[in-house]
Write a protein that holds these residues in place. Structure first.
Motif, mmCIF file in Angstrom:
data_model
loop_
_atom_site.group_PDB
_atom_site.id
_atom_site.type_symbol
_atom_site.label_atom_id
_atom_site.label_comp_id
_atom_site.label_asym_id
_atom_site.label_seq_id
_atom_site.Cartn_x
_atom_site.Cartn_y
_atom_site.Cartn_z
ATOM 1 N N TYR A 341 80.403 10.465 0.737
ATOM 2 C CA TYR A 341 81.549 11.246 1.206
ATOM 3 C C TYR A 341 81.187 12.396 2.048
ATOM 4 N N THR A 342 79.924 12.787 1.980
ATOM 5 C CA THR A 342 79.139 13.882 2.896
ATOM 6 C C THR A 342 79.032 13.341 4.274
ATOM 7 N N THR A 343 78.633 12.025 4.471
ATOM 8 C CA THR A 343 78.391 11.261 5.757
ATOM 9 C C THR A 343 79.819 11.105 6.232
ATOM 10 N N LEU A 344 80.827 10.913 5.648
ATOM 11 C CA LEU A 344 82.069 10.526 6.212
ATOM 12 C C LEU A 344 82.744 12.029 6.913
ATOM 13 N N LEU A 345 82.605 13.093 5.966
ATOM 14 C CA LEU A 345 82.976 14.250 6.360
ATOM 15 C C LEU A 345 82.413 14.953 7.623
ATOM 16 N N THR A 346 81.015 14.461 7.577
ATOM 17 C CA THR A 346 80.096 15.138 8.843
ATOM 18 C C THR A 346 80.576 14.386 9.979
ATOM 19 N N ALA A 347 80.609 13.149 9.969
ATOM 20 C CA ALA A 347 80.850 12.234 11.143
ATOM 21 C C ALA A 347 82.463 12.593 11.484
ATOM 22 N N TYR A 348 83.211 12.811 10.565
ATOM 23 C CA TYR A 348 84.699 13.331 11.003
ATOM 24 C C TYR A 348 84.796 14.646 11.792
ATOM 25 N N TYR A 349 83.798 15.573 11.313
ATOM 26 C CA TYR A 349 83.827 16.757 11.717
ATOM 27 C C TYR A 349 83.307 16.574 13.337
ATOM 28 N N ILE A 350 82.002 16.006 13.641
ATOM 29 C CA ILE A 350 81.730 15.687 14.887
ATOM 30 C C ILE A 350 82.763 14.784 15.793
ATOM 31 N N TRP A 351 83.327 13.899 15.321
ATOM 32 C CA TRP A 351 84.407 13.358 16.180
ATOM 33 C C TRP A 351 85.441 14.134 16.448
ATOM 34 N N ASP A 352 86.242 14.718 15.355
ATOM 35 C CA ASP A 352 87.378 15.846 15.768
ATOM 36 C C ASP A 352 86.928 16.660 16.798
ATOM 37 N N THR A 353 85.783 17.319 16.670
ATOM 38 C CA THR A 353 85.545 18.765 17.449
ATOM 39 C C THR A 353 85.194 17.882 19.014
ATOM 40 N N SER A 354 84.392 16.949 18.744
ATOM 41 C CA SER A 354 84.008 16.262 20.125
ATOM 42 C C SER A 354 85.237 15.820 21.040
ATOM 43 N N MET A 355 86.280 15.392 20.374
ATOM 44 C CA MET A 355 87.305 14.826 21.089
ATOM 45 C C MET A 355 88.309 15.945 21.602
ATOM 46 N N SER A 356 88.319 17.183 20.739
ATOM 47 C CA SER A 356 88.973 18.325 21.052
ATOM 48 C C SER A 356 88.321 19.159 22.226
ATOM 49 N N GLN A 357 86.982 18.966 21.983
ATOM 50 C CA GLN A 357 86.242 19.795 23.123
ATOM 51 C C GLN A 357 86.649 19.258 24.643
ATOM 52 N N LYS A 358 86.509 17.818 24.576
ATOM 53 C CA LYS A 358 86.668 16.925 25.963
ATOM 54 C C LYS A 358 88.051 17.026 26.525
ATOM 55 N N SER A 359 89.096 16.768 25.635
ATOM 56 C CA SER A 359 90.479 17.164 25.655
ATOM 57 C C SER A 359 90.900 18.360 26.292
ATOM 58 N N ARG A 360 90.479 19.424 25.649
ATOM 59 C CA ARG A 360 90.760 20.666 26.001
ATOM 60 C C ARG A 360 90.079 21.308 27.255
ATOM 61 N N PHE A 361 89.022 20.852 27.504
ATOM 62 C CA PHE A 361 88.373 21.051 28.754
ATOM 63 C C PHE A 361 89.221 20.660 29.750
ATOM 64 N N LYS A 362 89.387 19.271 29.802
ATOM 65 C CA LYS A 362 90.485 18.782 30.781
ATOM 66 C C LYS A 362 91.749 19.544 30.858
ATOM 67 N N MET A 363 92.204 19.877 29.893
ATOM 68 C CA MET A 363 93.449 20.879 29.835
ATOM 69 C C MET A 363 93.048 22.022 30.627
ATOM 70 N N GLN A 364 92.100 22.834 30.387
ATOM 71 C CA GLN A 364 91.624 24.185 31.048
ATOM 72 C C GLN A 364 91.542 23.807 32.592
ATOM 73 N N THR A 365 90.953 22.525 33.016
ATOM 74 C CA THR A 365 90.919 22.349 34.389
ATOM 75 C C THR A 365 92.249 22.113 34.954
ATOM 76 N N GLN A 366 93.512 22.014 34.227
ATOM 77 C CA GLN A 366 94.801 21.995 34.735
ATOM 78 C C GLN A 366 95.581 23.448 34.773
ATOM 79 N N GLY A 367 94.821 24.426 34.209
ATOM 80 C CA GLY A 367 95.254 25.839 34.050
ATOM 81 C C GLY A 367 96.026 25.948 32.798
#
Length: 478
Positions: A341-367
């Protein structure tokens, strides 16, 4: 000047990005035009017409075979006992498909009901309006996306719970009719793939075509198919596969509860894991328009069949195994469950936040600086003052957050989760590991396509990016 200082000198913070969004240079537009067509220097992928034909025939057969092995042969990979047994063996396989996976009335009702209900919700439920990235093939026009998946998902869950409670539609029956529903899903996958291809060509909206019929059906003819306010490609990516995956896990849990009076920690793990994935797709739906799938990948058999049939009926083999076997075969110790369960939740956190970081960075470039707030919003999902490389093309390459340590941190975390979906039943059978083995193959191939495209698109800027973000996947390893 050091690389870090150079990056900082060329950076702007999120507020400055809003005031001065990135634009594509004239040279960048020429490169985009070159990339947005079928490449004659590398005419085909996936082995060309013969390769994609083999996949279109072979993958459905493989899906039937693995399901039969799980459900009827204790998870063993069965094969003919001798050359003389080949014909009888194939006959036995056919009898299982004919009798236990026929596209019966129940399967048509369930699967078609899901399709119609999800289309209805996508059309009528209010949603968050998200602007996509400029699309080169549309003259850099941006499309608007109605992001209402999250509410649609929870309306679906509540509806299913009520139908189950009042014995109108018992969720337990889904896993019991796995083979029948899988056959209907395959029929939908083929029908939609060919139907969309012919409709696109008939209306003259095809792009990036090779000229070979079967190859173009596989890769797709259209980029942004829509019905009214519904972007079909994004709709099918979220509302079909992950909804089915989640309800298969829930059905497996219901099956266990009715049979044993309890749900095993292993099955509960799969219910949690599939809910995390489904909820993440809904809560972060506004990030999907910024991805390669929406921006570049066409809607062909490769994507359609996979969303309609491949994902939902190959990713949860562990659920199929647990629903058809005694829990004593796959019990773990308490420390093992804690680790899993710990491995799943840790991997999920990295997956979720990395996807968010990249997508929101692209949104930032659009203003875009104000982001949707949905549950759960995890810490470090949005980067402040992100570092990046400003390319001559006009785009920006992120070198902050998780993306400082790996070019594909989301892929690494996603694969770890997929591996956990197999580990949950231990070593009783290797079939549930199919997801992770197939997935890593897809990811490596996809990265090759992506990195080659980036090297053409960004030239020396890509080389500079690779010198800063050295590792393709796992930091310090590869």
């Amino acid at each position: 000047m050091s690389s870090t200082n150079e990056l900082r000198q060329r950076n702007v913070d999120a507020q400055q990005s809003a005031a001065a969004p990135a634009t594509t240079s004239d040279e960048g537009r020429k490169i985009d035009q070159f990339l947005d067509q079928h490449q004659t220097r590398v005419p085909y992928e996936f082995g060309g017409p013969w390769g994609v034909t083999a996949m279109m025939i072979g993958f459905p057969l493989l899906m039937y075979y693995l399901w039969i092995c799980l459900w009827f042969y204790d998870g063993k990979l069965v094969s003919p006992a001798s050359m003389d047994d080949i014909v009888p063996f194939l006959h036995r396989m056919w009898v299982h498909v004919r009798d236990d996976a026929s596209p019966n009335a129940y399967a048509w009702k369930v699967y078609t009901g899901l399709i119609v209900f999800q289309l209805f919700l996508a059309w009528v439920v209010p949603g968050y309006q998200q602007e996509g990235l400029p699309v080169p093939s549309l003259g850099y026009k941006t499309l608007m996306y109605n992001c209402n998946a999250l509410w649609s998902i929870y309306i679906t869950m509540i509806t299913a719970a009520l139908l189950h409670y009042y014995n109108i539609f018992r969720l337990t029956e889904i896993i019991n009719n796995y083979g029948h529903i899988m056959s209907v899903a395959m029929i939908y996958g083929f029908a939609v793939s060919f139907g969309v291809y012919f409709l696109t060509v008939a209306t003259g909206n095809q792009i990036r075509m090779s000229g070979n019929f079967i190859y173009d059906v596989f890769m797709g003819a259209c980029l942004n198919p829509r019905i009214g306010p519904i972007d079909l490609k994004m709709w099918a990516e979220v509302r079909i596969p992950w909804v089915i995956v989640f309800f298969l896990a829930v059905s497996g849990g219901c099956h266990q509860y009715e049979q044993y009076g309890y749900v095993t920690p292993n099955m509960a793990f799969m219910i949690l894991a599939t809910w995390l994935y489904l909820n993440a797709c809904g809560k972060g739906e506004e990030c999907i328009p910024q991805t390669w799938d929406m921006f570049h990948e066409k809607w062909g058999f490769m994507v359609i069949f996979w969303n309609f049939a491949g994902v939902p009926f190959t990713y949860v083999y562990s659920v199929v195994y647990m629903a058809s076997h005694d829990p004593s075969k796959y019990q773990f110790s308490t420390p093992t469950y804690v680790l899993l369960y710990t491995t799943l939740l840790t991997a999920y956190y990295i997956w979720d936040t990395s996807m968010s970081q990249k997508s929101r960075f692209k949104m930032q470039t659009q203003g875009i600086t104000k982001f949707r707030n949905t549950f759960p919003q995890l810490p470090w999902g949005t980067l402040k003052n992100p570092e990046f490389i400003q390319t001559a093309h006009g785009n920006r390459l992120l070198t902050s957050g998780w993306w400082r340590y790996s070019r594909k941190p989301n892929y690494v975390a996603d694969w770890v989760m997929s591996f956990c979906w197999g580990v949950v039943i231990g070593g009783t059978t290797i079939i549930p590991y199919f997801y992770s083995v197939f997935f890593i193959t897809v990811l490596i191939h996809r990265c090759g396509r992506d990195f080659e495209r980036c090297s053409i698109k960004y030239a020396k800027d890509w080389e500079r990016y690779c010198s800063i973000v050295k590792y393709k996947f796992i930091p310090g390893v590869y």
